[in-house]
Design an enzyme around this catalytic site. Structure first.
Site, mmCIF file in Angstrom:
data_model
loop_
_atom_site.group_PDB
_atom_site.id
_atom_site.type_symbol
_atom_site.label_atom_id
_atom_site.label_comp_id
_atom_site.label_asym_id
_atom_site.label_seq_id
_atom_site.Cartn_x
_atom_site.Cartn_y
_atom_site.Cartn_z
ATOM 1 N N GLU A 176 0.824 -1.214 0.000
ATOM 2 C CA GLU A 176 0.000 0.000 0.000
ATOM 3 C C GLU A 176 0.861 1.269 0.000
ATOM 4 O O GLU A 176 0.730 2.136 0.864
ATOM 5 C CB GLU A 176 -0.997 -0.009 1.174
ATOM 6 N N GLU A 236 -4.911 -8.641 -0.567
ATOM 7 C CA GLU A 236 -5.689 -8.318 0.640
ATOM 8 C C GLU A 236 -7.146 -8.220 0.234
ATOM 9 O O GLU A 236 -7.515 -7.354 -0.572
ATOM 10 C CB GLU A 236 -5.223 -7.014 1.301
HETATM 11 O O1 AHR Z 1 -5.185 -6.076 6.821
HETATM 12 C C1 AHR Z 1 -5.149 -4.919 7.585
HETATM 13 C C2 AHR Z 1 -4.507 -3.753 6.865
HETATM 14 O O2 AHR Z 1 -5.303 -3.364 5.797
HETATM 15 C C3 AHR Z 1 -3.151 -3.984 6.254
HETATM 16 O O3 AHR Z 1 -2.118 -3.840 7.163
HETATM 17 C C4 AHR Z 1 -3.077 -2.914 5.215
HETATM 18 O O4 AHR Z 1 -2.243 -3.280 4.150
HETATM 19 C C5 AHR Z 1 -4.521 -2.707 4.816
HETATM 20 O O5 AHR Z 1 -4.861 -1.380 4.772
#
Ligand code: AHR
Length: 524
Positions: A196, A326
């Site tokens: 991110e 994610e």
């Molecule tokens: O999964 C939780 C968080 O969500 C992670 O650390 C981040 O990459 C995302 O924003």
């Protein structure tokens, strides 16, 4: 899926007669096994374990001196549960935490305590570091997806970490690894080039990230002789977009299309959570919220399609995969848990979310080469929840286990008119389904009935495949909001389902709000 034999004749499971009541909606499904599509990469069933809340500490790592049964500090109950999922890879150490992680603090005897500034400023003992992670991955029979620190680290730090993990030479770092207890090089199957970068990973623009990413890709080298090429080669995954940030994908892919020999990437990530509102809890919802959450999660189809279309422009040969590393539901933290722990329950509704997303990834198997649900233990849409010595399996866990036959299976086209389930203003397909021929030669179907009020009769006609019989299991529940607790840990558990299968057809009835996976064995 429990192993099963197919000694029975073509019509099986007569004991459980199908209730073809007039009121039960029926959907005719056509499957063409003679037209196999791309392989569904096993990596779409990947997991994610971040130093966040009780995800790693307590959930995985209890330390060798704990009274909770463990092997070298890793809890045995969690390992046994996760092993059954045949997890292809585990992404670690973050998430946001990856961009503040300095690997040297997590190896050797003297490990300084640091602060986990991403997740509540809690103390990080660094007790769980590279060796412990690799041991854990080994214990569950999985592979390592390591994310290097691009946000606050330097290319040299990432290069050193890779050398430490993978060299078989007696370099200073190779000798240090051996002195720390590991002689042989580790396998690093996948490498995340940051996380991110547009947010917690450094607040960069896409152009700024590309500038950094090229250097990290250039210098973070894998020296493991067993990973020199072929299917053992380490995959490098660049930070991709936040949900519908199509411009980000455009920038990264354009840079890749002009790359020079010294750097490369094998994938671009996509992060998209099913995020209703963090004011809503995972449990105690009504039908309107059930339906609107499923609608929200189906946005993944549009996201994947549009990002894939951009990638097609620059990479028509599909050399670069889309890795949804994610995804999952994100609700309000459970009452009583710290806000930064992201601890939530997981209901039957989450099980449907899991199946719907996995189906989307499978349908885009030509481009989606990996996905990591967030997260594995005690965080967000977890597989497993722990409380002291207790552990429970969530409904999402069961979906992941039921989907194991789809790992590296060949996608098979399926056509059907999904019908409509309506809840207020929200319209959803009544059925969501995929089919694939597994590595075991069986034809596997996954069928999700989204309607929480009615069962659904499926009449499947199969071309290009003759079945000797079928067996399967269904994950259903009394309520759409049913979940497992430490007091009643098996309330939501898969059960065998009756399937009437003849050579080219299969008939079964799906319970309301359920996920069903059946396997048709080929006739000899
Ligand atoms: O999964 C939780 C968080 O969500 C992670 O650390 C981040 O990459 C995302 O924003």
């Amino acid at each position: 899926m429990r192993p099963f034999g197919f000694a029975a004749p073509l019509v099986i499971a007569a004991a459980m007669a199908l209730s073809a009541q007039a009121a039960t909606p029926e959907i005719a499904v056509t499957i063409d096994a003679a037209k196999p599509g791309p392989v569904i990469n096993r990596n779409i069933l990947g997991q994610f374990a971040e130093h966040l809340g009780r995800g790693v500490y307590e959930g995985v790592w209890v330390g060798p001196d704990s009274k909770i049964p463990n092997t070298r500090g890793v809890r045995n109950d969690v390992v046994t549960a996760l092993k059954a999922l045949k997890i292809p890879n585990v992404r670690w150490p973050g998430g946001c935490y990856a961009d503040e992680y300095h690997w040297k603090k997590g190896v050797g005897k003297d490990r300084p305590a640091t602060i986990n500034s991403s997740w509540g400023g809690v103390l990080e003992t660094n007790a769980f570091g590279t060796h412990e992670f690799m041991d854990f991955v080994d214990q569950i029979g999985s592979e390592a997806y390591v994310s290097v620190n691009v946000g606050s680290g330097a290319p040299q730090e990432a290069a050193d970490w890779l050398e430490y993990m993978t060299t078989d030479q007696p370099t200073e770092l190779g000798k240090l690894r051996a002195a720390n207890g590991r002689d042989k090089p580790y396998k690093v199957a996948m490498l995340g080039l940051g996380n991110e970068a547009w947010g917690c990973g450094g607040s960069m623009t896409a152009a700024e990230y590309v500038h950094e990413m090229r250097r990290f890709s250039n210098f973070a080298k894998n020296y493991n002789p067993a990973q020199k090429g072929g299917d053992q080669k380490m995959l490098k995954i660049a930070v991709g977009p936040d949900r519908d940030d199509y411009a980000w994908t455009e920038t990264v892919m354009q840079a890749w299309s002009k790359k020079v020999w010294s750097w490369d990437i094998d994938g671009v990530s996509l992060h998209s959570y099913t995020w209703p509102k963090t004011s809503e809890q995972a449990t105690g919802f009504d039908e309107a919220k059930y339906a609107s959450l499923l609608k929200t999660t189906l946005w993944m189809e549009e996201l994947v399609s549009k990002h894939a279309a951009i990638m097609d422009k620059y990479d028509p040969e599909k050399k670069v995969g889309l890795f949804v590393d994610e995804w999952g539901t994100w609700f309000k933290v459970e009452d009583g848990a710290p806000g930064s722990s992201l601890y939530q329950q997981s209901t039957q509704r989450d099980a449907l979310v899991a199946a719907l997303n996995l189906n989307i990834f499978a349908r885009h198997a030509d481009r989606v080469k990996g996905a990591n649900v967030a997260q594995m233990v005690n965080v967000l849409q977890a597989m497993v929840l722990t409380q002291g010595e207790k552990m429970l399996l969530t409904p999402t866990y069961h979906v992941f286990r039921m989907y194991t036959p789809f790992q590296d299976a060949r996608f098979v086209p399926m056509t059907y008119d999904a019908g409509t389930y309506k809840a207020g203003d929200v319209s959803l397909p009544r059925l969501d389904a995929i089919a694939a021929v597994g590595k075991d030669g069986k034809l596997w179907l996954s069928l999700t009935n989204l309607d929480p009020n009615q069962p659904l009769r499926i009449d499947a006609a199969v071309a290009g495949y003759v079945a000797a019989g079928a067996k399967g299991e269904t994950l259903s529940a009394d309520q759409m909001g049913s979940f497992n607790t430490f007091e009643a840990p098996t309330r939501v558990t898969p059960k065998p389902i009756a399937v009437k299968a003849s050579g080219k057809s299969a008939v079964l009835e799906l319970p309301p709000h359920s996920v069903t996976v059946i396997g048709l064995a080929p006739a000899k």
